[in-house]
Enzyme design. Sequence first.
Site, PDB file in Angstrom:
ATOM      1  N   SER A  12      19.960  15.718 -21.898  1.00 21.84           N
ATOM      2  CA  SER A  12      20.666  14.476 -21.557  1.00 21.84           C
ATOM      3  C   SER A  12      21.999  14.301 -22.280  1.00 21.84           C
ATOM      4  O   SER A  12      22.749  13.380 -21.937  1.00 21.84           O
ATOM      5  CB  SER A  12      19.766  13.271 -21.847  1.00 21.84           C
ATOM      6  N   HIS A  45      24.921  10.603 -28.130  1.00 22.83           N
ATOM      7  CA  HIS A  45      23.875  10.791 -27.120  1.00 22.83           C
ATOM      8  C   HIS A  45      23.077  12.034 -27.486  1.00 22.83           C
ATOM      9  O   HIS A  45      23.641  13.075 -27.794  1.00 22.83           O
ATOM     10  CB  HIS A  45      24.484  10.975 -25.733  1.00 22.83           C
ATOM     11  N   GLY A  72      11.795  22.799 -24.627  1.00 24.25           N
ATOM     12  CA  GLY A  72      11.816  23.491 -25.902  1.00 24.25           C
ATOM     13  C   GLY A  72      13.193  23.593 -26.530  1.00 24.25           C
ATOM     14  O   GLY A  72      13.386  24.396 -27.454  1.00 24.25           O
ATOM     15  N   GLY A 128      19.636  14.700 -26.430  1.00 26.96           N
ATOM     16  CA  GLY A 128      19.098  15.288 -25.218  1.00 26.96           C
ATOM     17  C   GLY A 128      17.989  16.270 -25.509  1.00 26.96           C
ATOM     18  O   GLY A 128      17.872  16.790 -26.622  1.00 26.96           O
TER      19      GLY A 128
END
Length: 461
Positions: free
Chosen positions: A58, A297, A303, A299
């Site tokens: 993300s 941000h 894995g 994310g």
Amino acid sequence: MSHDKLSDVVQATAAKFGIPGVAVGIWADGQEIFAAHGVTSLDNPLPVDQHTLFQLGSTTKPFTATALMRLVADGRVDLDAPVRRYVPELELADEQAAAEITVLNLLNHTAGLEWNLLSDTGDGDDALAEFVAKFPELRQIAPPGTRASYSQAGFNLVGRILEKVTGLTYEQAVASLVLEPVGLSSSFFAPEDVRARRFAEGHNPGEDGTLSVAQEWQVPRCQNPGGGLKSTVADLLRWARFHLADGRAESGAQVLPADVLRRMQVPTVELQASSLGDAFGICWFLRDVDGVRTFGHGGSANGQFAEFLIVPERNFAIAAVANAGPDGTSFNQAVVRWALENYLGVVDRDPEPIPYDAARAQEIVGQYDIDVMTLTIATDGTGLTLAAAIKPEIRAASEDEMPADYEPAAMGLLPGDGDEYIVTEGGLTGQRGFFSRDENGTVVAIDLAGRVFNRVPAASA
């Protein structure tokens, strides 16, 4: 702060959390500092460095949002316009919501859309169009504009707006609007671009805790706008310098007007009790840490984990990536906290939970779910635990490999009457959230990582 000290901390923290390969980049005092440790893969080990490609998950979203803001700056997109102005074929189960959702609602996660659709619509250039065609299957969890709820599907729809307005594929649009003008020459979507370079593979633990390489590596193309970019910590620091500056690339080209860039960093909606931030800007999570403003941000992929944070008033940024779950997030966050304290004197501490309250515990124990995952809150009479698991039927039906579950770990309620909590152990350590109640005072939902999990009725739990 010496490079050797950072390297020592990175190596020790990777060993503590059992991460095969990590890389960290810091921008401080006008200089780049890098540290890396370990290998790209346990099966085919190559040394990790600042030029090794990792999946950003993300952390892709700010790239998508910045590309969209270039269209806003050029007058080609209006943030307050309904999405249907640009994607007229958009349909939802809730027709009123479909007509009302604005572009800004997507960018600050206030569209009221469920987290995502688990759908692979193929590798063709129509992948996003086919994905958006499935939106009538997407649950509407709140009226548009009434609350923040993190939505991967919403950001994939932003990618479709980019396609419709530019006439390019999403990947071409982001490359031409952002990656190329900013000079991000080591950031890619296509697997063939990645495999020609050194890249990290994700790892997940088996039932005995032993790590193995995650076999499912590439996200479906329809998920690229919300989580498909691969990049390096060296490129991420260049990206950070762009967002710290006045909208110019290091080449001198004006990529985005300074006022538009700054607008992305201004709060648009507050977040309650979220470890992700105090508010959303335009895509960015905004958070005050020890009295200092930050934006960033994180994310995750299968894995692989990324953390990206900027401290604008100190001209500071850090990017951290790790290639094992579920503790990759713990590694990244530990290194970020160390760097904030040791480079800036900024201390990021978790709040302390209150003592166990048996009556309040009984109000919240149970199961809560979204489309693919169930949270289970339990008590042994002395404390609370939270577990997060992919639904068994989703695992059974999927041909793709899925991330490991989060085993039960201690959590506690926070002071005050806001039904706020914090996880204090395990791979979700430090995650904060809150419970929602109905008009009768019954707990009906829990927020975790910006997502709303609705309570499962006891008879079906």
